[in-house]
Design a protein around this motif. Structure first.
Motif, mmCIF file in Angstrom:
data_model
loop_
_atom_site.group_PDB
_atom_site.id
_atom_site.type_symbol
_atom_site.label_atom_id
_atom_site.label_comp_id
_atom_site.label_asym_id
_atom_site.label_seq_id
_atom_site.Cartn_x
_atom_site.Cartn_y
_atom_site.Cartn_z
ATOM 1 N N VAL A 111 39.089 48.673 37.635
ATOM 2 C CA VAL A 111 39.968 48.179 38.692
ATOM 3 C C VAL A 111 41.398 48.364 38.225
ATOM 4 C CG1 VAL A 111 40.597 46.187 40.110
ATOM 5 C CG2 VAL A 111 38.219 46.508 39.401
ATOM 6 N N ALA A 112 42.141 49.246 38.888
ATOM 7 C CA ALA A 112 43.508 49.569 38.470
ATOM 8 C C ALA A 112 44.400 48.334 38.589
ATOM 9 C CB ALA A 112 44.057 50.704 39.329
ATOM 10 N N GLY A 113 45.159 48.048 37.526
ATOM 11 C CA GLY A 113 46.066 46.915 37.528
ATOM 12 C C GLY A 113 45.445 45.609 37.099
ATOM 13 N N HIS A 114 44.133 45.577 36.880
ATOM 14 C CA HIS A 114 43.469 44.332 36.473
ATOM 15 C C HIS A 114 43.435 44.260 34.951
ATOM 16 C CE1 HIS A 114 41.091 40.810 37.351
ATOM 17 N NE2 HIS A 114 40.154 41.196 36.488
ATOM 18 N N PRO A 115 43.656 43.072 34.365
ATOM 19 C CA PRO A 115 43.676 42.977 32.899
ATOM 20 C C PRO A 115 42.323 43.321 32.280
ATOM 21 C CG PRO A 115 43.722 40.792 33.903
ATOM 22 C CD PRO A 115 43.929 41.768 35.015
ATOM 23 N N VAL A 116 42.380 43.790 31.060
ATOM 24 C CA VAL A 116 41.182 44.199 30.322
ATOM 25 C C VAL A 116 41.120 43.394 29.031
ATOM 26 C CG1 VAL A 116 39.948 46.113 29.246
ATOM 27 C CG2 VAL A 116 41.306 46.510 31.321
ATOM 28 N N MET B 134 25.816 44.128 46.580
ATOM 29 C CA MET B 134 26.744 44.887 45.744
ATOM 30 C C MET B 134 27.956 44.025 45.424
ATOM 31 S SD MET B 134 26.596 48.717 47.447
ATOM 32 C CE MET B 134 27.497 48.181 48.901
ATOM 33 N N LEU B 135 28.296 43.924 44.129
ATOM 34 C CA LEU B 135 29.409 43.097 43.672
ATOM 35 C C LEU B 135 30.196 43.857 42.610
ATOM 36 C CD1 LEU B 135 27.548 39.683 43.196
ATOM 37 C CD2 LEU B 135 29.097 40.270 45.065
ATOM 38 N N ILE B 136 31.481 43.562 42.514
ATOM 39 C CA ILE B 136 32.320 44.057 41.427
ATOM 40 C C ILE B 136 32.470 42.914 40.433
ATOM 41 C CG2 ILE B 136 34.602 44.918 40.781
ATOM 42 C CD1 ILE B 136 34.809 46.251 43.474
ATOM 43 N N LYS C 117 43.126 47.399 43.937
ATOM 44 C CA LYS C 117 42.753 46.392 44.926
ATOM 45 C C LYS C 117 43.219 46.810 46.310
ATOM 46 C CE LYS C 117 43.344 41.516 46.085
ATOM 47 N NZ LYS C 117 43.988 40.226 45.710
ATOM 48 N N GLY C 118 42.362 46.671 47.296
ATOM 49 C CA GLY C 118 42.647 47.085 48.662
ATOM 50 C C GLY C 118 42.064 48.431 49.013
ATOM 51 N N VAL D 5 37.400 47.378 47.243
ATOM 52 C CA VAL D 5 37.714 47.067 45.854
ATOM 53 C C VAL D 5 38.411 45.709 45.803
ATOM 54 C CG1 VAL D 5 38.973 47.785 43.803
ATOM 55 C CG2 VAL D 5 37.902 49.498 45.287
ATOM 56 N N ALA D 6 37.903 44.822 44.950
ATOM 57 C CA ALA D 6 38.476 43.487 44.762
ATOM 58 C C ALA D 6 38.533 43.180 43.278
ATOM 59 C CB ALA D 6 37.650 42.433 45.498
#
Length: 391
Positions: free
Chosen positions: A128-133, A58-60, A39-40, A99-100
Motif C-alpha cells: 500500500v503506497a504511503g502506508h508505514p512499514v 477479500m481483505l487487505i 489509498k483510493g 485499496v484501503a
C-alpha cells in the motif's frame, strides 16, 4: 519398434502430467493486477482452484506475509473495506477491490478466505503506497505448546446480558511446553464462530515464560457482540495449530423482546390519548336553542333550586295556602256572595304570608296593632241598633 516404445512412454507419462495439473488446480491461488497501489485506487483480484459456488471474503491486511498468515487476525485487516465474491462453476473468480490502509503497518497482503463450508485461504503480497512499514516480529523456534487438560468457560450472564449486553466469559486452559526451548510471552488467537460461519480470530498475548517441561494455567477473555444468542464455538490457536475448541450456548436476550412488546403497546396508547386530548381541545362548541340545550339548562336550574335553603312557614299560612290552591284548581260557575262575617276571613286570608316571605316581612301585611283593610268583595258594615233595643 521405436515408434511402439515412444507410444508406451507417452501413454504412461500422460496420466502423471494430468495428476500434477490436478494437484495444482486443487490448491487455491490468488493473483493481483498490481503489486502496489495507493489509498483510493483499485486492483483486480483473480483466483483459481477454489470450490465452485463458494462464498469468499477479500481483505487487505497488515503485518502479514504469504505463507505466514495474518499475525493479528482480522484485527490487522481493513474490515470495513472488505469485499465478498462468489466463485463460478469452475472455482474461479475475478473482482475489483478498492485499496484501503489496514490499521497496522505493512508488510501487507490481500487475504482471501472462505466464509462458509470447508476452510480455505490464500494470500498475495501487496504494497500500500504511503502506508508505514514495520518488520514482522521474530518468531521463536524450539518451543512447542500443547493443551494438557480440558478447557472450560468461566463466568455467567448478568441482568444486563438479558437486555442485550455483550456476553463475556473467561477461556481457561492449561498448556505445557513440550519443546526444547522456553516460550516467552506467547501470543494466542481466540476465535468465535456461529453456525456455519468461519471463526473470527482475535490475537491475545499472555505475559509470562513457560520453561521446557513446565505447564501454566492461562485465562483469556472472550466476548461476543451485543445481542448475540445461539450456539457458538470458541477456538484456541497457537501459531498455525488449533489447540482446543469449546462450545458455548448463549441464551436469547428476552429483555429486549419484552421492551419491544411494551413499546408497541405503550406508544400507540399514548398517541391515542394525545390525539383525543387535541380533538377535545379544538372541538367546536354546540349551538344553543336546541332541545338538548334546553334540557341541559333545565337540569342546571333544577340543580340550583335544589341547593337553595328551604323556608319554614307557620301552620296557619300553610293551611291557608293549601285552601287557596284547592279553590283555584276547582273552578265554580257562580261565586258565592260573601256574608257579613266574611270580612274577617278575607282579611285573614289576605294577610297570609307568601311562601318566600315570613309573616314579619310580608310587604302586604298591616303594621302590628292595626286591622287589615276591607276587601272589595266585603260589604261595608252599617251601624245597626242594638238588637236588644234601647232601655
Amino acid at each position: 519398434m521405436t515408434a511402439a516404445v515412444l507410444a508406451v512412454i507417452g501413454f504412461t507419462a500422460l496420466p502423471q502430467g494430468t495428476a500434477v495439473a490436478a494437484d495444482s488446480a486443487d490448491k487455491p491461488t490468488v493473483r493481483l493486477s498490481k503489486s502496489q497501489a495507493g489509498k483510493g485506487g483499485s486492483i483486480t483480484v483473480t483466483g483459481t482452484g477454489w470450490r465452485k459456488k463458494a462464498l469468499l471474503m477479500m481483505l487487505i491486511c497488515g503485518q502479514s506475509a504469504p505463507g505466514k498468515g495474518v499475525l493479528g487476525g482480522t484485527n490487522s485487516c481493513a474490515n470495513s473495506d472488505g469485499l465478498a465474491v462468489t466463485t463460478d462453476d469452475k472455482g474461479a473468480f475475478s473482482k475489483k477491490l478498492a485499496v484501503a490502509e489496514p490499521p497496522v503497518p505493512c508488510p501487507c497482503v490481500v487475504h482471501v478466505a472462505t466464509v462458509t463450508g470447508e476452510k480455505a485461504m490464500a494470500d498475495a503480497e501487496f504494497k500500500v503506497a504511503g502506508h508505514p512499514v514495520k518488520p514482522l516480529p521474530a518468531q521463536q523456534t524450539g518451543g512447542k505448546l500443547s493443551v494438557l487438560t480440558d478447557t472450560r468457560l468461566d463466568g455467567s450472564s448478568s441482568l444486563l446480558t438479558w437486555f442485550g449486553a455483550p456476553p463475556s466469559r473467561k477461556f481457561v486452559f492449561t498448556v505445557g511446553n513440550v519443546g526444547s526451548a522456553p516460550v516467552k510471552d506467547p501470543v494466542f488467537q481466540v476465535g468465535t464462530s456461529h453456525g456455519v460461519f468461519a471463526p473470527q480470530w482475535e490475537e491475545q498475548q499472555w505475559r509470562g515464560t513457560i520453561a521446557p517441561g513446565k505447564k501454566a494455567q492461562i485465562e483469556l477473555p472472550v466476548e461476543l457482540a451485543a445481542g448475540a444468542h445461539g450456539d457458538y464455538l470458541v477456538s484456541l490457536k497457537f501459531g498455525d495449530k488449533v489447540l482446543a475448541e469449546k462450545p458455548w450456548g448463549v441464551g436469547r436476550p428476552w429483555g429486549v423482546t419484552l421492551f419491544w412488546i411494551l413499546l408497541c403497546v405503550v406508544v400507540p396508547a399514548a398517541v391515542f390519548r394525545i390525539g383525543m386530548a387535541v380533538v377535545d381541545r379544538f372541538r367546536p362548541a354546540r349551538r344553543s336553542g336546541s332541545g338538548s340545550a334546553g334540557r341541559h339548562r333545565g337540569g342546571r336550574l333544577s340543580e340550583v333550586t335544589a341547593r337553595l335553603p328551604k323556608l319554614r312557614l307557620p301552620q296557619g299560612a300553610l293551611a291557608a295556602d293549601g285552601a287557596a290552591r284547592s279553590q283555584s284548581r276547582t273552578p265554580s260557575r257562580t261565586k258565592p256572595r260573601p256574608s257579613a262575617h266574611s270580612g274577617a276571613d278575607a282579611s285573614t286570608t289576605s294577610t297570609a304570608a307568601l311562601p318566600w316571605f315570613t309573616p314579619d316581612t310580608d310587604p302586604g301585611a298591616p303594621p302590628a296593632g292595626q286591622l287589615s283593610a276591607p276587601s272589595e268583595n266585603s260589604t261595608p258594615r252599617t251601624n245597626t241598633p242594638n238588637e236588644k233595643g234601647t232601655t
